[in-house]
Design an enzyme around this catalytic site. Structure first.
Site, PDB file in Angstrom:
ATOM      1  N   TYR A   1      33.032  12.782  11.148  1.00  0.00           N
ATOM      2  CA  TYR A   1      34.326  12.138  11.328  1.00  0.00           C
ATOM      3  C   TYR A   1      34.774  12.172  12.794  1.00  0.00           C
ATOM      4  O   TYR A   1      35.113  11.146  13.385  1.00  0.00           O
ATOM      5  CB  TYR A   1      35.344  12.868  10.428  1.00  0.00           C
ATOM      6  CG  TYR A   1      36.747  12.385  10.608  1.00  0.00           C
ATOM      7  CD1 TYR A   1      37.206  11.287   9.901  1.00  0.00           C
ATOM      8  CD2 TYR A   1      37.613  13.016  11.500  1.00  0.00           C
ATOM      9  CE1 TYR A   1      38.495  10.828  10.078  1.00  0.00           C
ATOM     10  CE2 TYR A   1      38.898  12.558  11.683  1.00  0.00           C
ATOM     11  CZ  TYR A   1      39.339  11.466  10.972  1.00  0.00           C
ATOM     12  OH  TYR A   1      40.608  11.007  11.163  1.00  0.00           O
TER      13      TYR A   1
ATOM     14  N   GLU B   1      42.542  15.626  17.061  1.00  0.00           N
ATOM     15  CA  GLU B   1      41.853  15.465  15.798  1.00  0.00           C
ATOM     16  C   GLU B   1      41.637  16.801  15.087  1.00  0.00           C
ATOM     17  O   GLU B   1      41.859  16.929  13.881  1.00  0.00           O
ATOM     18  CB  GLU B   1      40.498  14.768  16.039  1.00  0.00           C
ATOM     19  CG  GLU B   1      39.807  14.392  14.781  1.00  0.00           C
ATOM     20  CD  GLU B   1      40.791  13.953  13.724  1.00  0.00           C
ATOM     21  OE1 GLU B   1      41.601  13.054  13.996  1.00  0.00           O
ATOM     22  OE2 GLU B   1      40.794  14.542  12.632  1.00  0.00           O
TER      23      GLU B   1
ATOM     24  N   ASP C   1      39.322   9.006   7.075  1.00  0.00           N
ATOM     25  CA  ASP C   1      40.081  10.206   6.694  1.00  0.00           C
ATOM     26  C   ASP C   1      40.615   9.982   5.276  1.00  0.00           C
ATOM     27  O   ASP C   1      40.350   8.946   4.652  1.00  0.00           O
ATOM     28  CB  ASP C   1      41.190  10.513   7.705  1.00  0.00           C
ATOM     29  CG  ASP C   1      42.270   9.443   7.776  1.00  0.00           C
ATOM     30  OD1 ASP C   1      42.255   8.509   6.936  1.00  0.00           O
ATOM     31  OD2 ASP C   1      43.135   9.532   8.661  1.00  0.00           O
TER      32      ASP C   1
END
Ligand code: SF4
Length: 361
Positions: A128, A45, A146
């Protein structure tokens, strides 16, 4: 809940997305373990925050080869972590990862906490990433938004709320919270990301293959290209960096960036930063570095864009400086050419270093 959001057929949308995912899921190296590994999910990520998937995969493999688990990352030196990160940019993310790896080893026996609030307390783990780890690895129903998911939701709901505004973020988060599948939140989030990345493309979305085309309000009125709505970005801040290549036949001078600024703790050529555009004069260099005399040659300039800054970078060579005998600034480090590859260099410096090493300068 917003009235328009209320009217969407959530259950049907959810089922369509999950069904599509079963057949179209992207095969990615961090998705290989059947029980998702939070360390791999986290590393992938952070890498993907700054690069496209095809460019990020080789970095992911190299990173995993060198630091196969959180313990190996925690015990590495920061210089080594930055070196592995070289070329990806946003080096503060690599430093934060390294710091967080040490905290996880010291306080959590190398495990990731399963609680989102605790994850958010770790350096470099934002909303996130915390939601992604919680949903994908621990099956908790936190939606992940996203850029691709924002675009998809914006078109699905044909919302005029700007995706880059606080109001828009709140709106789309609420929409995603209502949509997420409570029993398969990880699959649902990955499905949304995959659908956004491969079908609901920024230009020319492939609506005829989209499992949501019968629900999508933008598609219904043929205005997919009007979404997502965005507020204009602030102009980039200009910075003017003048770098000097100082070398003799065996070595080159590098300086460690220690200030709290871009590229912290990476290495660069000696630098003078000026507040305005224009080339530098020999006298300014002599005065700035307290040198006796030198010969200066302008090599080339380039523009390098970072998130909020536009860097105007000028490269020069300095000659007629005896590195053995002339008094040079204390932070100038003479690095033998064969050792240069061990040092983490920001991208524009790395590119110029390649030209220096191949004797083009
Ligand atoms: Fe995107 Fe088209 Fe699907 Fe709507 S129908 S979500 S615009 S790909």
């Amino acid at each position: 809940m917003n009235d328009m959001i209320k009217t969407l057929p959530y259950e049907e949308i959810r089922l369509s997305i999950l069904k599509w995912y079963q057949r179209n899921k992207r095969i990615l190296p961090w998705r290989e373990d059947s029980r998702k590994n939070p360390y791999k999910t986290w590393v992938s990520e952070i890498i993907l925050q700054q690069t496209r998937i095809d460019q990020g995969i080789p970095y992911f493999h190299a990173f995993m080869n060198r630091f196969p688990d959180i313990f190996k990352l925690a015990e590495a030196s920061e210089d080594e972590v930055l070196k592995m990160w070289q070329g990806l940019g946003y080096y503060s993310r690599a430093r934060n990862m390294h710091h967080t790896a040490k905290v996880l080893v010291e306080k959590f026996n190398g495990n990731f906490p399963q609680n989102r609030r605790e994850l958010l307390e770790l350096k470099g783990i934002g909303e996130y990433t915390a939601s992604l780890i919680c949903s994908v690895c621990f099956n908790k129903p936190y939606p992940v938004l996203d850029g691709n998911v924002y675009r998809l939701l914006s078109r699905l709901s044909a919302s005029q709320k700007p995706v880059n505004s606080a109001q828009g973020k709140k709106y789309f988060l609420e929409l995603a919270e209502n949509l997420i599948d409570q029993s398969r939140p990880g699959d649902f989030n990955e499905a949304m990301m995959d659908l956004g990345a491969t079908v609901c493309l920024p230009q020319n979305p492939i609506c005829k293959s989209c499992p949501l085309n019968s629900f999508c309000l933008a598609f219904k009125v043929k205005s997919q290209d009007k979404f997502p709505v965005k507020t204009p970005k602030k102009p980039l801040k200009n910075r003017y960096l003048h770098y000097f290549i100082v070398k003799d036949k065996d070595s080159i001078v590098l300086v460690k960036r220690s200030e709290n600024d871009i590229w912290k703790n990476m290495f660069q050529f000696p630098l003078i930063e000026k507040p305005v555009t224009g080339k530098i004069k020999c006298s300014e260099i002599i005065q700035n570095f307290h040198l006796k005399s030198l010969k200066l040659k302008f090599l080339y300039s380039k523009i390098h864009i970072l998130t909020h800054r536009k860097l105007h970078i000028y490269f020069y060579s300095i000659s007629d400086l005896d590195l053995k005998n002339d008094k040079i600034p204390a932070d100038w480090q003479k690095i033998p050419f064969e050792e240069v590859s061990k040092y983490a260099l920001p991208k524009p410096i790395e590119e110029t270093m390649k030209l220096v090493v191949s004797c083009e300068f």
